[in-house]
Design a protein around this motif. Sequence first.
Motif, PDB file in Angstrom:
ATOM      1  N   TYR A 306       0.598  84.389  83.379  1.00 27.69           N
ATOM      2  CA  TYR A 306       1.836  84.275  84.135  1.00 27.69           C
ATOM      3  C   TYR A 306       2.944  83.785  83.228  1.00 27.69           C
ATOM      4  CZ  TYR A 306      -1.342  84.472  88.106  1.00 27.69           C
ATOM      5  OH  TYR A 306      -2.305  84.858  88.991  1.00 27.69           O
ATOM      6  N   ASN A 309       7.863  81.405  85.561  1.00 33.86           N
ATOM      7  CA  ASN A 309       8.304  81.584  86.950  1.00 33.86           C
ATOM      8  C   ASN A 309       7.188  82.102  87.854  1.00 33.86           C
ATOM      9  OD1 ASN A 309      10.957  80.850  86.161  1.00 33.86           O
ATOM     10  ND2 ASN A 309      11.230  82.931  85.342  1.00 33.86           N
ATOM     11  N   GLN A 311       5.404  84.686  87.550  1.00 28.65           N
ATOM     12  CA  GLN A 311       5.287  86.145  87.638  1.00 28.65           C
ATOM     13  C   GLN A 311       4.144  86.602  86.736  1.00 28.65           C
ATOM     14  OE1 GLN A 311       7.338  88.223  89.601  1.00 28.65           O
ATOM     15  NE2 GLN A 311       7.849  86.191  90.417  1.00 28.65           N
TER      16      GLN A 311
END
Length: 324
Positions: A306, A309, A311
């Motif tokens: 990830y 953030n 994501q």
Amino acid sequence: MPTEFNIIEKYFTRASQNADLGVGDDAALIQISAGHQLAVSADMSVAGTHFLADCPAYFVGWKSLAVNVSDMAAMGATPKWATLAIALPNIDEAWLAEFSRGFFACADEFSISLIGGDTTRGPLNISVQIMGELPIDKALRRDGAKLGDEIWVSGTLGEAALGLAQLQKKLPENTLSATERQVCIDALQAPQPRVALGLALQYIANSAIDISDGLLADLGHILERSSLGANLVWEKVPHVHISNEIDTTKLQSLVLNGGDDYELCFTAPASQHDAILAIGKKLNLKLSAIGETTPAPPHKNRLNVYDKNHQAIELKSVGYDHFG
Ligand code: ADP
Ligand code: MG
């Protein structure tokens, strides 16, 4: 023309401190310390596959031993003995002199004795077997990671892969400054096995591996053998600094999937966090916590990366496979 025996005598025979009998008989004789196990590993270096055909012989010698030493480091073992089986296309004494200088530079650095081997004619191929020792049951195995362990790496990742890309002219011109170019090529040609780190982790880490085929592939081996998953945070992965613009996806791929780092990746209980930072300080080696182990996801990737953030970062290839 020197004979096979002249070559062995001239380039591969040194007084061996660690052995009862070294090069020159039908077999070497070694004695391991009481209360210790023998750790044994072998790695082959083939021209065109593991090193570029024009790689300076000194570095071929250094690296052919260093990649083996790195396996000892990853087990938490002290390397002590090596054998060298080498096939040479012809007798090039200038090449042999440099090769053996590089090989013994690495051997001296880690107090390893070359105790035997074989020398023959054939396409350039260097097979090193390494032996080391460690206290019984103290090995850092791939199958020892525990749920909730922190995942750590030493050094910085991606330099060797960049060095290779640079030498293969696969990088846009001026991606690397002159200094960066040298750092990356050095990382590729003269890796520094993390033996002192492996030893320091003997009583601290639950598992370890050396990164030869890329972080994700090699950490993947720990996870598979330990039946775990992992979450990593990209920004925590210590990567090569490049002063010029480089595409983020390309950088992520070099750092996470590029091979030849020869850093250690290891897992340890979070309670050891400060002890590990102290080891890094003592060894003057950057150690970074990059994520943690999770339960193995049943149908998905074991390993998720990830960004800060949260994501997910999609990464196509995982590691280097010689037959892939
Ligand atoms: P044998 O025919 O009994 O296998 P060799 O003639 O192959 O013996 O080797 C003679 C000695 O030299 C042996 O002790 C062997 O281990 C050692 N030796 C041969 N090649 C190498 C090498 N490249 N590096 C280190 N030792 C070597
Ligand atoms: Mg032989």
